[in-house]
Scaffold this active site. Structure first.
Site, PDB file in Angstrom:
ATOM      1  N   CYS A  48      40.957  48.099  26.062  1.00 17.95           N
ATOM      2  CA  CYS A  48      41.597  48.664  27.422  1.00 17.95           C
ATOM      3  C   CYS A  48      42.167  49.952  26.847  1.00 17.95           C
ATOM      4  CB  CYS A  48      42.634  47.814  28.256  1.00 17.95           C
ATOM      5  SG  CYS A  48      42.896  46.263  27.422  1.00 17.95           S
TER       6      CYS A  48
ATOM      7  N   ARG B 195      41.444  40.017  16.048  1.00 15.17           N
ATOM      8  CA  ARG B 195      42.500  39.426  16.236  1.00 15.17           C
ATOM      9  C   ARG B 195      42.820  38.567  15.171  1.00 15.17           C
ATOM     10  NH1 ARG B 195      42.537  38.575  22.881  1.00 15.17           N
ATOM     11  NH2 ARG B 195      41.985  40.623  23.323  1.00 15.17           N
TER      12      ARG B 195
ATOM     13  N   GLN C 239      33.781  41.185  23.362  1.00 10.28           N
ATOM     14  CA  GLN C 239      34.067  40.698  24.767  1.00 10.28           C
ATOM     15  C   GLN C 239      33.003  41.603  25.731  1.00 10.28           C
ATOM     16  OE1 GLN C 239      38.070  42.575  24.756  1.00 10.28           O
ATOM     17  NE2 GLN C 239      39.071  40.576  25.115  1.00 10.28           N
TER      18      GLN C 239
ATOM     19  N   ASP D 288      33.280  43.280  28.022  1.00  8.42           N
ATOM     20  CA  ASP D 288      34.679  43.797  28.694  1.00  8.42           C
ATOM     21  C   ASP D 288      34.318  45.059  29.730  1.00  8.42           C
ATOM     22  OD1 ASP D 288      37.332  43.792  29.076  1.00  8.42           O
ATOM     23  OD2 ASP D 288      37.782  44.729  27.068  1.00  8.42           O
TER      24      ASP D 288
ATOM     25  N   HIS E 213      36.879  47.820  32.453  1.00  7.26           N
ATOM     26  CA  HIS E 213      37.792  48.125  33.283  1.00  7.26           C
ATOM     27  C   HIS E 213      37.759  48.911  34.540  1.00  7.26           C
ATOM     28  CE1 HIS E 213      39.087  47.189  29.100  1.00  7.26           C
ATOM     29  NE2 HIS E 213      40.061  46.480  29.854  1.00  7.26           N
TER      30      HIS E 213
ATOM     31  N   LYS F 167      46.543  36.891  36.334  1.00  6.58           N
ATOM     32  CA  LYS F 167      45.324  37.093  36.125  1.00  6.58           C
ATOM     33  C   LYS F 167      44.608  35.930  36.834  1.00  6.58           C
ATOM     34  CE  LYS F 167      46.014  34.793  31.636  1.00  6.58           C
ATOM     35  NZ  LYS F 167      45.624  34.537  30.300  1.00  6.58           N
TER      36      LYS F 167
ATOM     37  N   HIS G  51      41.025  44.440  34.649  1.00  7.43           N
ATOM     38  CA  HIS G  51      40.529  43.991  33.289  1.00  7.43           C
ATOM     39  C   HIS G  51      39.530  42.942  33.779  1.00  7.43           C
ATOM     40  CE1 HIS G  51      43.622  45.660  30.762  1.00  7.43           C
ATOM     41  NE2 HIS G  51      44.197  45.327  31.834  1.00  7.43           N
TER      42      HIS G  51
END
Ligand code: ZN
Ligand code: ZN
Length: 648
Positions: A337, A366, A384, A386, A388, A472, A518
């Site tokens: 992000c 992580r 991910q 991912d 945005h 979320k 997200h």
């Protein structure tokens, strides 16, 4: 008289002091036979507890999650009773219900509990269960409770008592066993009809590695023998489908100690599978108006100070990478992000440019404790799917709905028909745990609830489960074995745009702040592939299979013909291999079956003379001889059947 409001909204009157069991009996005797506990104003209580005030009331049976966990926790008392009967001086820690079954932490002193003894304990539990002993609740003073466990010599219970207030302490007794417990429990042990001890493991008292290591005994019980049998069959099947096992057998991925724990290596076949998933989503995302971007795997500490991640997670992540000369600090990217916010800032944005949807298959790192790592589902590096979405406040709800459409499209194409969603909101009692303004949170939470309802998603709402930067919605799917998995997530975020001071020029020519969403339909490719493997048992849909077919020449005489055919298949974008080995055809077929090949093409004399192939399909067997063109259109038909395009 008191007013009891039942779940269907009916209100009935009962005498004060009536119990859950009395209410059950007043409805039907059959129901009463299945009542395990009751729920009074949302709190689970013994069915024998007198009710003195008006309340919302529900009876709990095996079919309720709270009924099951009461059943399992009560079974933990039965397990302790059986162990105490067999090993009189055993000391006991805690014995809670878990997701499936329960455990009890025990200390048998010098003695150890081995799996050889499981059967004996199970038999003892069943013998005690048949006595239908009641779980009797009684209140005790702290002094009496301390005296009881001092005489018994159980320092664990004494330590638990230290934390309890006089006047709030209850004992439960069934048969000869008395435990310190706040309850609730099922009416009597007779409900427990099937028992299975699963395993033992070491567990530190109170989870503290400096304290004594106890023995944690895991077990599961059921109200019917048949249910235990079904459960054990399911476990076997789950073991057979374990993605770690299949991932190795099918040569999809591997781990290497030298590379590092929790860092998966994608093997060629696994990579083929993963790339197909990526391309599938990439195509859908182009249609849904996303722009792909690529960002680096590390970023300056400054970026995460701005985003707030450093303050929140800095100490618990991989520690910084330092440059040799300038002494700069970089962090491995824990999320994409902040990078995307910087892409947003590369030029001035106007209200007409929004929504801006930036998508990246972004690999993030992580730190997870080594004990937490598990196959592909818990790793230290993962990718991910991912994206945005930066949009105007008035576009949030619409964008949210579009993301739900995309996620449901993904589920459908991959055969996950049984899904639900959890909406995670902030804990209204602990607002200081979250960053951002009250009114922004309220707006975001309302948008999520409204769009989930508009799309007809079955949802549960959890207070206090939101991330620190926004509420979320998480999607859950049920797999072929009925297990629940958490998959993709969508998250509204009013905070990062603020921290990065993102702006756009509105139609009023003024500066405004965009909202960020997200989202990741798969969650991570690693986790998704793990779930896909377990859901399909490695029998992937044809369009996704790393290898769709194997050409099996009966002998080396037909090699040329096999090569010729394989070339034709490749020209038509079909993939697989030719088994060139000098093996009997029976062996070649067996190996192709083990590797879960969807199709086998057997070629020998007859086939090569007539320009045909003999086709075997997994799960259906022999489809007979057919011209190669016919086989190609058969394959193409199957592939297209599976993969409908997004928005068509
Ligand atoms: Zn208990
Ligand atoms: Zn994000």
């Amino acid at each position: 008289m008191i007013k009891i409001k039942l779940p269907d909204g009916n209100v009935r009157e009962y005498a004060q002091g009536t119990t859950g069991m009395d209410i059950a009996l007043s409805i039907s005797e059959g129901l009463a036979r299945n009542v395990l506990a009751a729920k009074v104003n949302g709190k689970v209580v013994d069915a024998s507890l007198p009710i003195n005030d008006d309340c919302d009331f529900q009876l709990l049976t095996w079919n309720d999650a709270d009924g099951k966990s009461t059943f399992w926790h009560s079974s933990a008392h039965l397990l302790a009773e059986a162990i105490e009967a067999l090993h009189p001086r055993t000391k006991f820690g805690i014995g809670p219900a878990i997701e499936t079954g329960f455990y009890y932490d025990i200390d048998m002193g010098e003695k150890a509990l081995s799996a050889d003894e499981f059967k004996k304990i199970e038999d003892k539990m069943l013998e005690l269960a048949r006595q239908k002993n009641q779980y009797q609740r009684y209140e005790v003073s702290k002094a009496d409770a301390i005296q009881y466990f001092t005489e018994k010599g159980d320092e664990y219970k004494l330590e638990l008592l230290e934390g309890l207030e006089d006047g709030s302490i209850t004992f439960y007794q069934q048969g000869n066993f008395t435990d310190l417990c706040r309850g609730p429990h099922i009416p009597n042990t007779g409900f427990i009809k099937a028992v299975k001890l699963m395993s033992v493991a070491g567990a530190y008292w109170r989870g503290d590695t400096s304290r004594k290591q106890m023995t944690r005994v895991y077990a599961v019980t059921f109200p019917k023998q048949k249910e235990l049998e079904e459960y054990l069959t399911l476990l076997e099947e789950a073991k057979r489908r374990d993605h770690r096992k299949l991932g190795k057998e099918l040569e999809l991925f591997a781990f290497s100690e030298k590379v590092g724990m929790g860092l998966p290596l994608w093997l060629p076949k696994g990579t083929m599978l993963r790339e197909r998933l990526e391309n599938f989503l990439r195509r859908a995302q182009v249609r849904a108006g996303y722009s792909p971007v690529i960002t680096p795997h590390i970023a300056s500490k400054e970026l995460y100070i701005t985003s707030g991640h450093y303050a929140k997670y800095g100490a618990d992540s991989f520690q910084p990478i330092l440059t040799p000369d300038e002494g700069e600090e970089f962090f491995l990217k824990p999320m994409n992000c902040p990078h995307h916010c910087e892409i947003y800032k590369t030029k001035p944005r106007s209200y007409r440019d929004l929504p801006l949807r930036l998508a990246e298959f972004g690999t993030v790192y992580r730190y997870e404790q080594s004990g937490e790592l598990h196959g592909l589902t818990r790793v230290r590096g993962f990718t991910q799917d991912d994206a945005h979405i930066f949009c105007r406040p008035d576009q949030v709800e619409d964008e949210f709905m579009k993301v739900i459409d995309l996620v449901l499209y993904v589920f459908k194409a991959l055969g996950f028909d049984n899904y639900s969603a959890q909406i995670s909101l902030r804990d209204p009692e602990n607002k200081e745990k979250y960053i951002g303004k009250d009114e922004d949170w309220d707006k975001a939470e309302a948008a999520i609830i409204k769009s989930a309802a508009a799309k007809g998603l079955p949802t549960v709402v959890e207070l206090g489960e939101a991330a620190f930067y926004g509420p979320k919605l998480d999607f859950m799917v049920k797999d072929a074995l009925g297990r629940k998995w958490q998959l993709g997530t969508i998250q509204v975020d009013y905070q990062l745009p603020q921290r990065f001071e993102l702006e756009y020029t509105g139609s009023d020519n003024q500066k405004h702040r965009p909202v960020m969403i997200h989202r990741a339909p798969f969650g991570s490719l690693e986790r998704f592939v793990a779930i896909l493997i377990e859901n399909t048992a490695g029998n992937f849909p044809l369009w996704l299979s790393p290898e769709q077919l194997a050409v099996l020449p009966i002998s080396e005489k037909y090699e040329d013909y096999a090569n010729e055919i394989f070339l034709r298949l490749q020209e038509n974008d079909l993939r697989g291999y030719i088994d060139h080995r000098d093996e009997k055809i029976g062996r070649k077929i067996r190996d192709a079956e083990v590797n879960k090949l969807p199709f086998m093409l057997i070629v020998g004399e007859k086939e090569s003379e007539q320009g045909m192939v003999s086709v075997r399909k997994k799960g259906e067997g022999d489809l007979g001889m057919m011209p190669i063109d016919q086989f190609i259109s058969l394959m193409q038909g199957e592939i297209n059947k599976n993969i409908v395009r997004f928005k068509e």
